[in-house]
Structures are given as C-alpha cells and as structure tokens.
Design an enzyme around this catalytic site. Structure first.
Site: not given
Ligand code: NAD
Length: 347
Positions: A48, A93, A132, A163, A236
């Site tokens: 990360d 986010g 997503s 996004y 949702r």
């Molecule tokens: P999160 O923000 O908690 O985790 C994403 C992590 O990626 C963060 O810790 C961030 O620091 C890291 N990151 C960002 N840019 C980076 C980079 N350049 N290099 C290394 N690390 C990097 O989000 P999450 O909720 O755990 O989501 C994880 C994945 O699932 C994402 O791709 C998100 O788009 C996808 N997603 C999540 C949801 C949801 O409801 N949480 C829904 C649809 C899709």
C-alpha cells in the site's frame, strides 16, 4: 486451473505459493490478507502507498511494503514470484470523494495498467481486479425503484464519471490479457461493501459508516439531529465484508469466471432513510432528520442482480444488513470513544 465447483484458494494453491495483495493497507484488501493468513498461507506480500502505521490491519508474518503502485518499477517488485495477484489499490471513497476528485479516481488506471503487466511478466497464474457497480450505465440508475443491474448493463457504456470509467477500462485490460496473452483474470463488480475495520470519518467513508458515525456523534453530543445527503429516498444494497471476502475467493478460483465481470453484492435494496432508521434502532435513539439536497448523493438507485452469481456459484452474499450493521456500529462506536480518549484510530 481450478477444477472443482466452488474451489477456493485453500484447495487450489499450495500454502507456500506467493500471494500478492495491492491496497492491503485499506479495508477490503486488509481483510483478504488476514483471511489468507488465517488459512495458513505463508507467503503473503501486502502493498500500500500509505505509511505502515496507517494501515487498517497488518497481518503477522506478511511482507508489508509501502510502495506507490502507480509506478511501474514498484509493480515489478510487488509481483516478484507471484502465483496470484489481487489488485485492490485505488484512490477512492464514498460519493463525497468520487464526485469531487474525478482526476484522482481516473489516475488509478495507472495502478492496474502496471500491475497487470507486472503480474503477466512474473508468470502469475491468476490476476484479480476489484471493479465496481459504478461501471454500470448511469442512465439505468436514475430512479430509487430502478431494476437490479445485471452484468450486461455495463454496455452501452455510460459509467459514473471518473471512477466508473476507470473501472470499466481496467476491466477491459483484464479481458484482453486473457484474450491476447492467456493470463487468467477475474473481475467482480463490487456493490457497496461495509464493515469493520473500514473508513468511518475524514471524507472517504461510505454511507453505512457515515450514518453510524453520525448517530454515535448525536448520542454523544446530545444534539438530536442528523444531516442526510440528498432526500434520503435514494436506494442502494450493502454487502458485509465477510461475504465479500468469501465471494472474492470463490470468484478468483472459478474457471467459469475467467475474464468475466460478475456482480458481487447484496440484492437487498434499502433507501438511505431506511439505513438511518436501522442505525437509529441499533443506537437506541430517534433523531430529527435534516436533508442536505446540495450534498453529493450519486445515482437515484442501484441494486445487484444476483442471477448470474447464483447460477455459477450457487451462492450469493447473505449476511442480513441489520446484523452486519450492528457489528459495524459497535466497532465505530469503539473507534469514536478511542479517538476521544486520545488513542490511535483508523480514520
Ligand atoms: P480503501 O480505500 O480502504 O483501500 C484502497 C487502498 O489502496 C488504500 O489503502 C490506498 O492507500 C491504496 N492505494 C491507493 N492508491 C495506491 C497506490 N498508488 N499504490 C498503492 N496503494 C494505493 O478501499 P476499499 O473499500 O478497500 O476498496 C478496495 C477496492 O475495491 C478499490 O479498488 C475499490 O475501488 C473497490 N470497490 C470498493 C467498494 C466498497 O464499497 N468498498 C465498492 C466497489 C469497488
């Protein structure tokens, strides 16, 4: 290749196979790293860009690297000896973030572009990309009582600006790496995931965490008001983190789901007003609702059509919202109290 139906990592991989997880300082990837650790996998590389002390969870024994995965060289390092690569890293986010910071969201394309190439060059057997529901055509999501989205609804494409388009393009990369180069890729489209430990404050939090926090705050301050983004009628579905992790494992190890986008989400549709009522019930309080009609609120309604996942896996997420939300609420309340006491918290 995974042979049996509902194969999982535990039945397909050797315990010493190298598993690489991008974005592991965050919510879902951190939970996945813990899941693999609990199953006895011994070579987990978690990456990360956040400094290590800010990770939501750190798995004992895992190789934890603080690196920016939008840089090609870092992706090569991340994927060394990889048997499976899971890419969750993305700048993202809740609606408050993805409506305001579209450039940051779009720039996540660099992460997947470099990670998938690095995984391919490292000879990884499987590559996972977390897509997503924001990849779906927004025209189909205008009304709160919209029909649930099925996989074919992504095209003709009119994804969420920023996004959603990044997700759709990265999905296409995954499909072409399979079609042209024969690398096995797996592509679930997550619908809202919630649970603990996840972002609950600071601007990137999503609706369930934000609403729990607001209820907890109102109870604590005695200010019996809650501000809701939009008119509260937007709908949702919400998937608890444990279901998400289960689904990830099954989707990644299913031969029928190679390079095939698939919904991974709950199909229990609720309005934001209903979500607030549930949080109030858990908190044992009734609040006066104020609606901020200028706040970001996203599409009018979005639900997951689970026909395909039920057909392929004979499974769908099933944790009742009230159970998952109660656990999430309790965890956020603890975080809230810890922060008040000057202790370290995740948001
Ligand atoms: P999160 O923000 O908690 O985790 C994403 C992590 O990626 C963060 O810790 C961030 O620091 C890291 N990151 C960002 N840019 C980076 C980079 N350049 N290099 C290394 N690390 C990097 O989000 P999450 O909720 O755990 O989501 C994880 C994945 O699932 C994402 O791709 C998100 O788009 C996808 N997603 C999540 C949801 C949801 O409801 N949480 C829904 C649809 C899709």
């Amino acid at each position: 290749m995974a042979a049996e139906k509902n194969a999982r990592a535990a039945s397909v991989l050797k315990k010493e196979d190298q598993i690489v997880i991008g974005g592991a300082g965050g919510f879902i990837a951190g939970a996945l790293a813990k899941y693999f650790h609990d199953q006895g996998f011994t070579r987990i590389r978690a990456i990360d860009k956040k400094p290590l002390p800010e990770w939501y969870q750190r798995v004992p024994g895992a190789e934890c690297l603080c690196m920016d995965l939008s840089e090609e060289a870092n992706c090569k390092r991340a994927c060394e000896d990889a048997v499976e690569v899971y890419n969750f890293a993305a700048d993202m986010g809740g609606m408050g973030f993805i409506e305001r910071f579209r450039i940051e969201c779009l720039r996540s394309i660099l992460i997947n572009t470099h990670m998938i190439e690095a995984a391919y060059r490292a000879g990884a057997q499987r590559y996972f990309f977390s897509s997503s529901a924001c990849a779906y055509n927004v025209e189909l999501q205008k009304s709160p009582d919209c029909r649930a989205l099925k996989e074919s609804d992504a095209y003709p494409a009119m994804a969420e600006r920023g996004y959603g388009w990044e997700k759709l393009m990265s999905e296409m990369f995954c499909q072409e790496y399979w079609a042209e180069r024969g690398m096995e890729t797996h592509i679930p489209r997550f619908h809202n995931v919630y649970g603990e430990p996840g972002t609950w404050d600071g601007g990137r939090e999503k609706a369930p965490a934000a609403i729990c926090r607001k209820v907890i705050e109102a109870k604590d301050t005695g200010d019996k008001e809650i501000v809701i983004w939009g008119d509260g009628h937007q709908t949702r579905s919400f998937m608890y983190i444990d279901d998400c992790i289960d689904g990830i494992d099954m989707i990644m190890h299913c031969d029928k789901l190679i390079a095939t986008p698939i919904n991974l989400g709950s199909d229990h549709l609720v309005s934001i007003n209903e979500l607030v009522s549930l949080a109030e019930e858990i908190g044992g309080i009734k609040l006066e609702r104020k609606y901020d009609l200028d706040a970001p609120k996203g599409v009018g309604g979005r639900n997951s059509d689970n026909t395909f996942i039920k057909q392929v896996l004979g499974w769908e997420p099933s944790t009742p919202l009230k159970d998952g939300l109660a656990k999430t609420y309790a965890w956020i309340e603890q975080q809230y109290n810890d922060r008040k006491a000057g202790k370290r918290t995740v948001s």
